[in-house]
Design an enzyme around this catalytic site. Structure first.
Site, PDB file in Angstrom:
ATOM      1  N   ARG A 124       0.812  -1.239   0.000  1.00 53.52           N
ATOM      2  CA  ARG A 124       0.000   0.000   0.000  1.00 53.52           C
ATOM      3  C   ARG A 124       0.835   1.274   0.000  1.00 53.52           C
ATOM      4  O   ARG A 124       0.365   2.340   0.416  1.00 53.52           O
ATOM      5  CB  ARG A 124      -0.976   0.035   1.179  1.00 53.52           C
ATOM      6  N   LYS A 145       2.307  11.576 -11.278  1.00 48.00           N
ATOM      7  CA  LYS A 145       1.493  10.599 -12.009  1.00 48.00           C
ATOM      8  C   LYS A 145       2.331   9.359 -12.270  1.00 48.00           C
ATOM      9  O   LYS A 145       3.393   9.449 -12.897  1.00 48.00           O
ATOM     10  CB  LYS A 145       1.039  11.172 -13.351  1.00 48.00           C
ATOM     11  N   GLU A 187       9.245  19.037 -24.621  1.00 48.97           N
ATOM     12  CA  GLU A 187       8.487  19.288 -23.379  1.00 48.97           C
ATOM     13  C   GLU A 187       9.108  20.459 -22.606  1.00 48.97           C
ATOM     14  O   GLU A 187       8.409  21.194 -21.913  1.00 48.97           O
ATOM     15  CB  GLU A 187       8.443  18.040 -22.487  1.00 48.97           C
ATOM     16  N   LYS A 229       6.621  23.283 -14.334  1.00 44.96           N
ATOM     17  CA  LYS A 229       5.668  22.183 -14.130  1.00 44.96           C
ATOM     18  C   LYS A 229       5.282  22.097 -12.657  1.00 44.96           C
ATOM     19  O   LYS A 229       4.113  21.901 -12.320  1.00 44.96           O
ATOM     20  CB  LYS A 229       6.260  20.854 -14.605  1.00 44.96           C
ATOM     21  N   GLU A 239      -5.339  17.462 -11.192  1.00 40.44           N
ATOM     22  CA  GLU A 239      -5.866  17.805 -12.517  1.00 40.44           C
ATOM     23  C   GLU A 239      -7.361  18.039 -12.545  1.00 40.44           C
ATOM     24  O   GLU A 239      -8.094  17.394 -13.266  1.00 40.44           O
ATOM     25  CB  GLU A 239      -5.462  16.731 -13.553  1.00 40.44           C
ATOM     26  N   ARG A 243      -4.234  22.459 -14.434  1.00 37.07           N
ATOM     27  CA  ARG A 243      -3.166  21.551 -14.836  1.00 37.07           C
ATOM     28  C   ARG A 243      -3.285  21.172 -16.310  1.00 37.07           C
ATOM     29  O   ARG A 243      -2.304  20.777 -16.943  1.00 37.07           O
ATOM     30  CB  ARG A 243      -3.186  20.302 -13.932  1.00 37.07           C
ATOM     31  N   ASN A 247      -1.119  20.272 -21.255  1.00 33.90           N
ATOM     32  CA  ASN A 247      -1.428  19.450 -22.433  1.00 33.90           C
ATOM     33  C   ASN A 247      -1.332  20.222 -23.740  1.00 33.90           C
ATOM     34  O   ASN A 247      -1.811  19.759 -24.773  1.00 33.90           O
ATOM     35  CB  ASN A 247      -2.831  18.847 -22.296  1.00 33.90           C
ATOM     36  N   HIS A 250      -0.935  18.393 -27.063  1.00 30.35           N
ATOM     37  CA  HIS A 250      -1.081  16.962 -26.813  1.00 30.35           C
ATOM     38  C   HIS A 250      -2.304  16.330 -27.460  1.00 30.35           C
ATOM     39  O   HIS A 250      -2.305  15.129 -27.697  1.00 30.35           O
ATOM     40  CB  HIS A 250      -1.072  16.666 -25.308  1.00 30.35           C
ATOM     41  N   HIS A 254      -1.209  13.284 -29.408  1.00 29.06           N
ATOM     42  CA  HIS A 254      -1.659  11.921 -29.091  1.00 29.06           C
ATOM     43  C   HIS A 254      -2.280  11.259 -30.315  1.00 29.06           C
ATOM     44  O   HIS A 254      -2.107  10.057 -30.540  1.00 29.06           O
ATOM     45  CB  HIS A 254      -2.670  11.931 -27.938  1.00 29.06           C
ATOM     46  N   HIS A 267       7.370  10.732 -28.586  1.00 28.30           N
ATOM     47  CA  HIS A 267       6.344  11.576 -27.965  1.00 28.30           C
ATOM     48  C   HIS A 267       6.611  13.074 -28.186  1.00 28.30           C
ATOM     49  O   HIS A 267       5.717  13.818 -28.610  1.00 28.30           O
ATOM     50  CB  HIS A 267       6.249  11.260 -26.463  1.00 28.30           C
TER      51      HIS A 267
END
Ligand SMILES: NC(=O)c1ccc[n+]([C@@H]2O[C@H](COP(=O)([O-])OP(=O)(O)OC[C@H]3O[C@@H](n4cnc5c(N)ncnc54)[C@H](O)[C@@H]3O)[C@@H](O)[C@H]2O)c1
Ligand SMILES: [Zn+2]
Length: 368
Positions: A124, A145, A187, A229, A239, A243, A247, A250, A254, A267
């Protein structure tokens, strides 16, 4: 010189150290963080990074009195899977990791995301340290994340889980392949484009030094990228709103990755084309055309693509975007630049404008 930034998240705040020779200090730093020597540490890495840097990390940890277990998996996005996750868990259990142990992620975003999810879920949640070795990972190592992919969807199984420490050793970046360097810099400049005009133009002026991995320029760029960031994440950890500005580029990016099959464009390359697209969208909405000219100048200077190959058809890209996001009554949300260094979240972008942008991205020469 070691640069230091704090990601301010209340009791989950943590430092990012950026400099040379940090791998050799990792053992002492783990003791400073408070990991007890009697609890084993697990170093997770991939098959490209481990042969170059794992021995140095293990030596430093052992010298500081730790028992070290390591797990190396094949490099590449395909390893960010539930299968590899289970294998790393097995190593952790067999290695006797306990509640006071920590997982150290030595590698790029793939290692960071996967090892972070192991750290978040083993018993956990245990300690977590990021040792990013790609430029792109300046992005993934801030914000907490962590995730693995499901066969049906990328990053579908994950958590928000903050590390206790991020150690960015600039020496490790010297072995990065040139395409990975440019992809990571996409980025970096994105962080300037969304919030810091001066930094975006600084990237343009110092592009050659950045591509040559000159330590002074690179250290500064990573510090600014992480700090921007961190500031966005500190204001919106989970988010819910702001936030989303991270993107920029993106949605189209994507779609390019999905249509090309992951791997055709890296990417950062895909989002560079996406950022050029966002600047075209801005022009359609009446913003200054210089946003596009300057964005393209920055991306091109960093060795990044700004155009779509013709085989990426409008239909395929639109379909991929609609899969990613719902068009509500023919409209969708995009991050749109207002100027270099400022963006808005615009939720009523018309489908026909997105189609128009894709067509412009495909044209040879200047779209003007
Ligand atoms: N968590 C987040 O917020 C977040 C943000 C952005 C991206 N990501 C994730 O990050 C991943 C992409 O990260 P990445 O671009 O770092 O990819 P990566 O980890 O696959 O690294 C790219 C390639 O470079 C190799 N490599 C890494 N470091 C090296 C070094 N120092 N020298 C030589 N080769 C090296 C790797 O083995 C790999 O082949 C994606 O899975 C993406 O989803 C996560
Ligand atoms: Zn990204």
């Amino acid at each position: 010189m070691t640069r230091s930034i704090t990601v301010e998240l209340g009791e989950r705040s943590y430092p990012i150290l950026i400099g040379s020779g940090l791998l050799q200090q990792i053992g002492g730093l783990c003791r400073e963080v408070g990991y007890p020597q009697r609890s084993p540490l697990l170093v997770v890495s991939d098959s490209e990074v481990a042969p170059l840097y794992l021995a140095a990390v293990e030596a430093s940890l052992t010298a500081a009195g730790y028992t070290v277990v390591s797990h190396v998996f094949p490099s590449g996005e395909a390893s960010k899977s539930l299968t590899v996750y289970e294998e790393v868990m097995t190593t952790a259990i067999q290695g006797g990791l306990d509640r006071r142990s920590a997982v150290l992620a030595l590698g790029g975003g793939v290692v960071g995301d996967l090892a972070g999810f192991v750290a978040a879920t083993y018993m956990r949640g245990i300690g977590f340290v990021q040792i990013p070795t790609t430029i792109l990972a300046h992005d993934s190592s801030v914000g907490g994340k962590v995730a693995v992919n499901h066969p049906l969807a990328k990053n579908m199984v994950g958590a928000f889980y903050q590390p206790s420490l991020v150690l960015y050793d600039l020496d490790t970046l010297q072995s990065l392949p040139p395409r990975q360097v440019a992809s990571g810099l996409a980025e970096v400049v994105k962080h300037g484009l969304i919030l810091d005009r001066e930094f975006a133009y600084w990237c343009l002026e110092h592009a050659a030094e950045l591509l040559a991995l000159q330590p002074e320029a690179l250290g500064y760029a990573l510090e600014r990228g992480c700090a921007i960031k961190a500031a966005v994440v500190a204001g919106d950890e989970r988010e819910h709103g702001q936030r989303a500005i991270l993107n920029l580029g993106h949605t189209i990016g994507h779609a390019i990755e999905a249509v090309g099959g992951y791997g055709a464009f890296l990417h950062g390359e895909a989002i560079a084309i996406g950022m050029a697209g966002s600047a075209l969208l801005a022009a359609r909405l009446g913003r200054d055309q210089a946003i596009y000219t300057d964005t393209v100048a920055m991306l091109t200077a960093l060795g990044l693509p700004v155009r779509l190959p013709v085989e990426y058809t409008e239909e395929a890209l639109m379909e991929a975007m609609m899969h990613d996001k719902k068009f509500k009554e023919g409209q969708m949300t995009f991050i749109v630049p207002d100027s270099i260094g400022a963006v808005s979240i615009v939720d009523d972008i018309r489908q026909e404008d997105v189609r128009g942008v894709i067509a412009q991205l495909q044209k040879e020469g200047s779209p003007w």
